[in-house]
Design a protein around this motif. Structure first.
Motif, PDB file in Angstrom:
ATOM      1  N   UNK A 144      87.010  25.742  22.454  1.00  0.00           N
ATOM      2  CA  UNK A 144      86.309  27.017  22.601  1.00  0.00           C
ATOM      3  C   UNK A 144      87.194  28.133  22.070  1.00  0.00           C
ATOM      4  N   UNK A 145      86.545  29.245  21.738  1.00  0.00           N
ATOM      5  CA  UNK A 145      87.278  30.407  21.242  1.00  0.00           C
ATOM      6  C   UNK A 145      86.552  31.680  21.638  1.00  0.00           C
ATOM      7  N   UNK A 146      87.301  32.784  21.624  1.00  0.00           N
ATOM      8  CA  UNK A 146      86.733  34.095  21.939  1.00  0.00           C
ATOM      9  C   UNK A 146      85.912  34.610  20.769  1.00  0.00           C
ATOM     10  N   UNK A 147      84.816  35.260  21.084  1.00  0.00           N
ATOM     11  CA  UNK A 147      83.988  35.915  20.075  1.00  0.00           C
ATOM     12  C   UNK A 147      84.507  37.340  19.926  1.00  0.00           C
ATOM     13  N   UNK A 148      84.908  37.694  18.720  1.00  0.00           N
ATOM     14  CA  UNK A 148      85.401  39.045  18.448  1.00  0.00           C
ATOM     15  C   UNK A 148      84.233  40.016  18.581  1.00  0.00           C
ATOM     16  N   UNK A 149      84.290  40.967  19.524  1.00  0.00           N
ATOM     17  CA  UNK A 149      83.166  41.890  19.725  1.00  0.00           C
ATOM     18  C   UNK A 149      82.850  42.727  18.486  1.00  0.00           C
ATOM     19  N   UNK A 150      83.852  42.990  17.661  1.00  0.00           N
ATOM     20  CA  UNK A 150      83.615  43.777  16.446  1.00  0.00           C
ATOM     21  C   UNK A 150      82.772  42.993  15.433  1.00  0.00           C
ATOM     22  N   UNK A 151      82.882  41.677  15.460  1.00  0.00           N
ATOM     23  CA  UNK A 151      82.118  40.831  14.529  1.00  0.00           C
ATOM     24  C   UNK A 151      80.795  40.388  15.132  1.00  0.00           C
ATOM     25  N   UNK A 152      80.783  40.107  16.431  1.00  0.00           N
ATOM     26  CA  UNK A 152      79.557  39.653  17.079  1.00  0.00           C
ATOM     27  C   UNK A 152      79.265  38.194  16.801  1.00  0.00           C
ATOM     28  N   UNK A 153      78.337  37.640  17.553  1.00  0.00           N
ATOM     29  CA  UNK A 153      78.003  36.222  17.466  1.00  0.00           C
ATOM     30  C   UNK A 153      77.420  35.844  16.101  1.00  0.00           C
ATOM     31  N   UNK A 154      76.713  36.758  15.444  1.00  0.00           N
ATOM     32  CA  UNK A 154      76.096  36.437  14.151  1.00  0.00           C
ATOM     33  C   UNK A 154      77.129  36.140  13.068  1.00  0.00           C
ATOM     34  N   UNK A 155      78.351  36.625  13.234  1.00  0.00           N
ATOM     35  CA  UNK A 155      79.394  36.320  12.257  1.00  0.00           C
ATOM     36  C   UNK A 155      79.802  34.858  12.373  1.00  0.00           C
ATOM     37  N   UNK A 156      79.774  34.321  13.590  1.00  0.00           N
ATOM     38  CA  UNK A 156      80.212  32.949  13.846  1.00  0.00           C
ATOM     39  C   UNK A 156      79.091  31.928  13.682  1.00  0.00           C
ATOM     40  N   UNK A 157      77.879  32.280  14.064  1.00  0.00           N
ATOM     41  CA  UNK A 157      76.745  31.358  13.972  1.00  0.00           C
ATOM     42  C   UNK A 157      75.979  31.662  12.687  1.00  0.00           C
ATOM     43  N   UNK A 158      76.023  30.730  11.738  1.00  0.00           N
ATOM     44  CA  UNK A 158      75.358  30.936  10.446  1.00  0.00           C
ATOM     45  C   UNK A 158      73.914  30.478  10.460  1.00  0.00           C
ATOM     46  N   UNK A 159      73.584  29.549  11.340  1.00  0.00           N
ATOM     47  CA  UNK A 159      72.207  29.068  11.441  1.00  0.00           C
ATOM     48  C   UNK A 159      72.143  27.779  12.234  1.00  0.00           C
ATOM     49  N   UNK A 160      70.975  27.502  12.757  1.00  0.00           N
ATOM     50  CA  UNK A 160      70.772  26.269  13.535  1.00  0.00           C
ATOM     51  C   UNK A 160      70.381  25.136  12.597  1.00  0.00           C
ATOM     52  N   UNK A 161      71.032  23.989  12.759  1.00  0.00           N
ATOM     53  CA  UNK A 161      70.710  22.818  11.947  1.00  0.00           C
ATOM     54  C   UNK A 161      69.309  22.346  12.326  1.00  0.00           C
ATOM     55  N   UNK A 162      68.434  22.280  11.326  1.00  0.00           N
ATOM     56  CA  UNK A 162      67.040  21.889  11.583  1.00  0.00           C
ATOM     57  C   UNK A 162      66.666  20.561  10.928  1.00  0.00           C
ATOM     58  N   UNK A 163      67.444  20.127   9.929  1.00  0.00           N
ATOM     59  CA  UNK A 163      67.094  18.900   9.212  1.00  0.00           C
ATOM     60  C   UNK A 163      68.360  18.279   8.663  1.00  0.00           C
ATOM     61  N   UNK A 164      68.499  16.967   8.821  1.00  0.00           N
ATOM     62  CA  UNK A 164      69.590  16.206   8.220  1.00  0.00           C
ATOM     63  C   UNK A 164      69.070  14.788   7.958  1.00  0.00           C
ATOM     64  N   UNK A 165      68.356  14.660   6.879  1.00  0.00           N
ATOM     65  CA  UNK A 165      67.724  13.379   6.576  1.00  0.00           C
ATOM     66  C   UNK A 165      66.494  13.129   7.445  1.00  0.00           C
ATOM     67  N   UNK A 166      66.357  13.932   8.484  1.00  0.00           N
ATOM     68  CA  UNK A 166      65.214  13.901   9.402  1.00  0.00           C
ATOM     69  C   UNK A 166      65.214  15.224  10.156  1.00  0.00           C
ATOM     70  N   UNK A 167      64.091  15.570  10.718  1.00  0.00           N
ATOM     71  CA  UNK A 167      63.989  16.821  11.483  1.00  0.00           C
ATOM     72  C   UNK A 167      64.783  16.729  12.771  1.00  0.00           C
ATOM     73  N   UNK A 168      65.457  17.808  13.119  1.00  0.00           N
ATOM     74  CA  UNK A 168      66.226  17.878  14.361  1.00  0.00           C
ATOM     75  C   UNK A 168      65.586  18.927  15.249  1.00  0.00           C
ATOM     76  N   UNK A 169      65.372  18.578  16.499  1.00  0.00           N
ATOM     77  CA  UNK A 169      64.755  19.510  17.454  1.00  0.00           C
ATOM     78  C   UNK A 169      65.743  20.569  17.868  1.00  0.00           C
TER      79      UNK A 169
END
Length: 108
Positions: free
Chosen positions: A83-108
């Motif tokens: 685990x790591x601290x989220x820099x408040x100046x950057x916010x969570x959107x800087x760290x999370x680029x997107x949710x994995x939705x497909x990898x050879x098959x759909x992921x829930x």
């Protein structure tokens, strides 16, 4: 996983290069993540994550301590969660680029 990715219309395309998800995904397969999915983080789901050192990785995530820390987990038990601290100046959107939705098959 390497940082090779392409941004196309709110989607990220990357290739799994690590064994951290070997239990649930095959190494070398392309995977798609949805950029807009980072607006609402769902604990326990798999995301394309930018780590504090700038590396890009695929991890199962959990927001901790009033959204100030991020727990990153692999499906392969040989990899320890971290685990790591989220820099408040950057916010969570800087760290999370997107949710994995497909990898050879759909992921829930």
């Amino acid at each position: 996983m390497t940082a090779g990715y392409i941004s196309i219309l709110l989607l990220w395309t990357t290739f799994l290069r690590s064994r951290s998800f070997r239990a649930s995904m095959t190494t070398g397969l392309p995977c798609l993540s949805k950029n807009s999915s980072r607006l609402e983080i769902k604990n326990g789901k798999i995301y394309l994550v930018r780590l504090p050192d700038g590396a890009i990785s695929v991890k199962r995530v959990v927001l901790l301590k009033e959204n100030q820390r991020l727990l990153c987990q692999s499906d392969n038990p040989i990899y320890e969660p971290f685990e790591f601290n989220i820099d408040p100046a950057k916010g969570i959107k800087w760290y999370i680029l997107g949710r994995i939705r497909w990898v050879g098959r759909e992921i829930d």
